[in-house]
Design an enzyme around this catalytic site. Sequence first.
Site, PDB file in Angstrom:
ATOM      1  CD  GLU A  64      -3.286   0.835   1.805  1.00  0.00           C
ATOM      2  OE1 GLU A  64      -4.067   2.132   1.603  1.00  0.00           O
ATOM      3  OE2 GLU A  64      -3.477  -0.105   2.227  1.00  0.00           O
ATOM      4  NE  ARG A  93       8.995 -18.029  -3.676  1.00  0.00           N
ATOM      5  CZ  ARG A  93       8.961 -19.322  -4.624  1.00  0.00           C
ATOM      6  NH1 ARG A  93       9.273 -20.378  -4.127  1.00  0.00           N
ATOM      7  NH2 ARG A  93       8.548 -19.236  -5.704  1.00  0.00           N
ATOM      8  N   GLY A 110      -7.447   5.987 -14.168  1.00  0.00           N
ATOM      9  CA  GLY A 110      -8.684   6.766 -14.463  1.00  0.00           C
ATOM     10  C   GLY A 110      -8.872   8.154 -13.658  1.00  0.00           C
TER      11      GLY A 110
END
Length: 141
Positions: A64, A93, A110
């Site tokens: 993030e 993994r 957008g």
Amino acid sequence: MIFMEKETLLEKLNNSTKNTLMETLDIVYTDIDTDYLVATMPVNSKVHQPAGLLHGGASVALAESVGSTAAHFSIDIEKQEIRGLEITANHIRGIREGLVKAIAKPIHKGRTTQLWEVRIVDEQEKLISICKLTVIVLAKK
């Protein structure tokens, strides 16, 4: 759009993480261009879950951080801001130690929403996690 020298921009980005979660997790921005942003995070006991592996939440925090920062480069930061709407992660993994690298690339940019893919790989470029981050572009108040 990126207007300053790469090294100067990376230094500015890394300075902006002081006293934040990114500093706590030792996330460092390492590379940037018009279509990607890269950061690294060390894997050690600070980011482990009890079994001694990289915590999925630390991977998501890395994803993030890199994805939302990358999204800022496609907006007018004087008039707009980015906020996360949703993030999904598939952990492929496990890793116990070393350095992971997160590479954020746009899937869709957008006017009001953006979708970013963030791939987290180990030092051998093996996939650790793959995340998708949706952000909204808001007008600054």
